[in-house]
Design a protein around this motif. Structure first.
Motif, PDB file in Angstrom:
ATOM      1  N   PHE A 179      -2.681   0.977  -6.063  1.00  0.00           N
ATOM      2  CA  PHE A 179      -1.798   0.345  -5.078  1.00  0.00           C
ATOM      3  C   PHE A 179      -1.578   1.251  -3.868  1.00  0.00           C
ATOM      4  O   PHE A 179      -1.668   0.811  -2.718  1.00  0.00           O
ATOM      5  CB  PHE A 179      -0.459   0.008  -5.735  1.00  0.00           C
ATOM      6  CG  PHE A 179       0.650  -0.255  -4.762  1.00  0.00           C
ATOM      7  CD1 PHE A 179       0.726  -1.460  -4.077  1.00  0.00           C
ATOM      8  CD2 PHE A 179       1.624   0.713  -4.523  1.00  0.00           C
ATOM      9  CE1 PHE A 179       1.750  -1.699  -3.162  1.00  0.00           C
ATOM     10  CE2 PHE A 179       2.648   0.484  -3.611  1.00  0.00           C
ATOM     11  CZ  PHE A 179       2.707  -0.724  -2.931  1.00  0.00           C
ATOM     12  N   ALA A 180      -1.284   2.529  -4.123  1.00  0.00           N
ATOM     13  CA  ALA A 180      -1.014   3.457  -3.028  1.00  0.00           C
ATOM     14  C   ALA A 180      -2.222   3.580  -2.106  1.00  0.00           C
ATOM     15  O   ALA A 180      -2.087   3.531  -0.869  1.00  0.00           O
ATOM     16  CB  ALA A 180      -0.626   4.824  -3.585  1.00  0.00           C
ATOM     17  N   LEU A 181      -3.400   3.740  -2.694  1.00  0.00           N
ATOM     18  CA  LEU A 181      -4.611   3.833  -1.872  1.00  0.00           C
ATOM     19  C   LEU A 181      -4.855   2.534  -1.109  1.00  0.00           C
ATOM     20  O   LEU A 181      -5.194   2.549   0.079  1.00  0.00           O
ATOM     21  CB  LEU A 181      -5.824   4.133  -2.748  1.00  0.00           C
ATOM     22  CG  LEU A 181      -6.118   5.584  -3.118  1.00  0.00           C
ATOM     23  CD1 LEU A 181      -7.493   5.679  -3.745  1.00  0.00           C
ATOM     24  CD2 LEU A 181      -6.015   6.512  -1.920  1.00  0.00           C
ATOM     25  N   ALA A 182      -4.704   1.420  -1.795  1.00  0.00           N
ATOM     26  CA  ALA A 182      -4.982   0.125  -1.169  1.00  0.00           C
ATOM     27  C   ALA A 182      -4.071  -0.118   0.024  1.00  0.00           C
ATOM     28  O   ALA A 182      -4.522  -0.590   1.078  1.00  0.00           O
ATOM     29  CB  ALA A 182      -4.819  -0.990  -2.195  1.00  0.00           C
ATOM     30  N   LEU A 183      -2.799   0.209  -0.120  1.00  0.00           N
ATOM     31  CA  LEU A 183      -1.863   0.001   0.986  1.00  0.00           C
ATOM     32  C   LEU A 183      -2.234   0.880   2.177  1.00  0.00           C
ATOM     33  O   LEU A 183      -2.246   0.430   3.324  1.00  0.00           O
ATOM     34  CB  LEU A 183      -0.438   0.291   0.530  1.00  0.00           C
ATOM     35  CG  LEU A 183       0.664   0.034   1.558  1.00  0.00           C
ATOM     36  CD1 LEU A 183       0.698  -1.432   1.971  1.00  0.00           C
ATOM     37  CD2 LEU A 183       2.025   0.467   1.015  1.00  0.00           C
ATOM     38  N   GLY A 184      -2.553   2.138   1.883  1.00  0.00           N
ATOM     39  CA  GLY A 184      -2.959   3.036   2.957  1.00  0.00           C
ATOM     40  C   GLY A 184      -4.226   2.585   3.651  1.00  0.00           C
ATOM     41  O   GLY A 184      -4.326   2.619   4.886  1.00  0.00           O
ATOM     42  N   GLU A 185      -5.201   2.131   2.873  1.00  0.00           N
ATOM     43  CA  GLU A 185      -6.472   1.682   3.448  1.00  0.00           C
ATOM     44  C   GLU A 185      -6.313   0.350   4.184  1.00  0.00           C
ATOM     45  O   GLU A 185      -6.960   0.133   5.214  1.00  0.00           O
ATOM     46  CB  GLU A 185      -7.518   1.565   2.341  1.00  0.00           C
ATOM     47  CG  GLU A 185      -7.922   2.916   1.753  1.00  0.00           C
ATOM     48  CD  GLU A 185      -8.812   2.810   0.534  1.00  0.00           C
ATOM     49  OE1 GLU A 185      -9.444   3.811   0.174  1.00  0.00           O
ATOM     50  OE2 GLU A 185      -8.868   1.714  -0.085  1.00  0.00           O
ATOM     51  N   ARG A 186      -5.469  -0.501   3.672  1.00  0.00           N
ATOM     52  CA  ARG A 186      -5.250  -1.816   4.304  1.00  0.00           C
ATOM     53  C   ARG A 186      -4.735  -1.647   5.733  1.00  0.00           C
ATOM     54  O   ARG A 186      -5.030  -2.470   6.609  1.00  0.00           O
ATOM     55  CB  ARG A 186      -4.259  -2.607   3.442  1.00  0.00           C
ATOM     56  CG  ARG A 186      -3.971  -4.058   3.883  1.00  0.00           C
ATOM     57  CD  ARG A 186      -3.018  -4.693   2.880  1.00  0.00           C
ATOM     58  NE  ARG A 186      -2.582  -6.028   3.228  1.00  0.00           N
ATOM     59  CZ  ARG A 186      -3.143  -7.165   2.816  1.00  0.00           C
ATOM     60  NH1 ARG A 186      -4.206  -7.116   2.040  1.00  0.00           N
ATOM     61  NH2 ARG A 186      -2.647  -8.338   3.162  1.00  0.00           N
ATOM     62  N   PHE A 219      -5.725  -5.244  -4.484  1.00  0.00           N
ATOM     63  CA  PHE A 219      -4.544  -5.010  -3.656  1.00  0.00           C
ATOM     64  C   PHE A 219      -4.909  -4.955  -2.174  1.00  0.00           C
ATOM     65  O   PHE A 219      -4.230  -5.547  -1.332  1.00  0.00           O
ATOM     66  CB  PHE A 219      -3.864  -3.697  -4.052  1.00  0.00           C
ATOM     67  CG  PHE A 219      -3.189  -3.707  -5.400  1.00  0.00           C
ATOM     68  CD1 PHE A 219      -2.427  -4.790  -5.808  1.00  0.00           C
ATOM     69  CD2 PHE A 219      -3.295  -2.615  -6.249  1.00  0.00           C
ATOM     70  CE1 PHE A 219      -1.801  -4.799  -7.050  1.00  0.00           C
ATOM     71  CE2 PHE A 219      -2.670  -2.607  -7.485  1.00  0.00           C
ATOM     72  CZ  PHE A 219      -1.921  -3.696  -7.894  1.00  0.00           C
ATOM     73  N   ARG A 220      -5.967  -4.226  -1.860  1.00  0.00           N
ATOM     74  CA  ARG A 220      -6.325  -4.005  -0.460  1.00  0.00           C
ATOM     75  C   ARG A 220      -6.708  -5.296   0.244  1.00  0.00           C
ATOM     76  O   ARG A 220      -6.415  -5.493   1.427  1.00  0.00           O
ATOM     77  CB  ARG A 220      -7.481  -3.004  -0.383  1.00  0.00           C
ATOM     78  CG  ARG A 220      -7.883  -2.621   1.047  1.00  0.00           C
ATOM     79  CD  ARG A 220      -9.035  -1.635   1.045  1.00  0.00           C
ATOM     80  NE  ARG A 220     -10.218  -2.186   0.429  1.00  0.00           N
ATOM     81  CZ  ARG A 220     -10.950  -1.568  -0.513  1.00  0.00           C
ATOM     82  NH1 ARG A 220     -10.601  -0.360  -0.940  1.00  0.00           N
ATOM     83  NH2 ARG A 220     -12.014  -2.141  -1.025  1.00  0.00           N
ATOM     84  N   GLU A 221      -7.355  -6.194  -0.473  1.00  0.00           N
ATOM     85  CA  GLU A 221      -7.942  -7.369   0.149  1.00  0.00           C
ATOM     86  C   GLU A 221      -7.151  -8.647  -0.104  1.00  0.00           C
ATOM     87  O   GLU A 221      -7.681  -9.750   0.056  1.00  0.00           O
ATOM     88  CB  GLU A 221      -9.391  -7.527  -0.319  1.00  0.00           C
ATOM     89  CG  GLU A 221     -10.249  -6.325   0.089  1.00  0.00           C
ATOM     90  CD  GLU A 221     -11.696  -6.422  -0.357  1.00  0.00           C
ATOM     91  OE1 GLU A 221     -12.071  -7.487  -0.915  1.00  0.00           O
ATOM     92  OE2 GLU A 221     -12.438  -5.453  -0.163  1.00  0.00           O
ATOM     93  N   LEU A 222      -5.897  -8.524  -0.477  1.00  0.00           N
ATOM     94  CA  LEU A 222      -5.057  -9.717  -0.617  1.00  0.00           C
ATOM     95  C   LEU A 222      -5.061 -10.509   0.689  1.00  0.00           C
ATOM     96  O   LEU A 222      -4.856  -9.951   1.766  1.00  0.00           O
ATOM     97  CB  LEU A 222      -3.625  -9.322  -0.970  1.00  0.00           C
ATOM     98  CG  LEU A 222      -3.366  -8.879  -2.416  1.00  0.00           C
ATOM     99  CD1 LEU A 222      -1.958  -8.310  -2.532  1.00  0.00           C
ATOM    100  CD2 LEU A 222      -3.549 -10.028  -3.388  1.00  0.00           C
TER     101      LEU A 222
END
Length: 251
Positions: A179-186, A219-222
């Motif tokens: 989740f943390a990585l996905a939010l940062g990358e998003r 998470f990233r691609e929601l």
């Protein structure tokens, strides 16, 4: 946007968050901020027919993250007013669809709720990060993950038995890291050498049974504006992926 602070404590962080929030968004309903005595009281929002409530401890309200915490909860309130699927979908219904007829550990059920909350947070922070920089949020995520992921212990006598995060549940820690990585990358917050990558790698190694990359991508691609049916299926798929057929037993 109308904010009223109840209880003794600072009002400035909430007014600052309001100013930032109103640069691009607004709330139709008034917000009551309730300052709590318990320093361990988590920050959370409640929604009623004619107002929202932001619950926060006085300690958190006096912290360096106070304005960011308030802004995040205002974003949840906005998603609620929008009737966004992430904030209206019943998690109990999702668990029934995903796990009906199966026996699942209590801790795994709790983790499934946390996964759903991560998705709600993604959508809330799409708003949060549209009105302010993500530097403090990123530092908070890094600190939280570093706390859960401990340093490797001394090499054990039997290779392969060490755990990188001995004090935290390694499976949900891996999901939290995704989740943390996905939010940062998003939101393009991460440089290639950011420490979050090393922490997330350690968490993923500690939980080989969790599809870390799958959750990171999920998470990233929601989708920004999913319909209710699509979002429900995303939650069902995430729940089944986490629990896994090999962990479920038919009743």
């Amino acid at each position: 946007m109308d904010i009223r602070v109840h209880g003794s404590g600072p009002a400035a962080p909430f007014l600052s968050a309001q100013d930032r929030f109103e640069t691009e968004h607004d709330l139709s309903l008034p917000v009551t901020v309730r300052l709590k005595d318990d320093p361990d009281e988590r920050t959370w929002a409640a929604h009623y027919d004619d107002y929202h409530v932001l619950n926060i401890s006085r300690q958190a309200a006096s912290s360096a993250m106070a304005s960011e915490l308030a802004l995040h909860e205002f974003a949840h309130m906005a998603r609620h007013e929008q009737a966004h699927p992430s904030h209206t979908q019943s998690i109990d219904e999702v668990l029934y669809l995903a796990l009906g007829g199966k026996r699942v550990e209590r801790r795994q059920l709790a983790h499934c709720y946390q996964i759903a909350n991560h998705m709600k947070d993604i959508y809330a922070d799409d708003i949060t990060l549209s009105v302010g920089p993500g530097k403090k949020l990123l530092a908070f995520l890094e600190s939280s993950l570093a706390t859960a992921v401990a340093d490797r212990p001394n090499p054990p006598s039997r290779p392969g038995l060490e755990r990188i995060s001995p004090s935290a549940d390694p499976e949900i820690t891996a999901v939290n890291a995704a989740f943390a990585l996905a939010l940062g990358e998003r939101h393009d917050l991460l440089e290639a050498d950011h420490r979050l990558y090393d922490l997330a790698h350690a968490a993923a190694m500690d939980a080989p049974g969790v599809d870390f990359e799958g959750f990171r991508q999920r998470f990233r691609e929601l989708a920004e504006e999913p319909d209710s049916s699509t979002y429900k299926q995303v939650l069902v798929d995430a729940t089944r992926s986490y629990v896994g057929d090999e962990r479920m037993a038919a009743e």
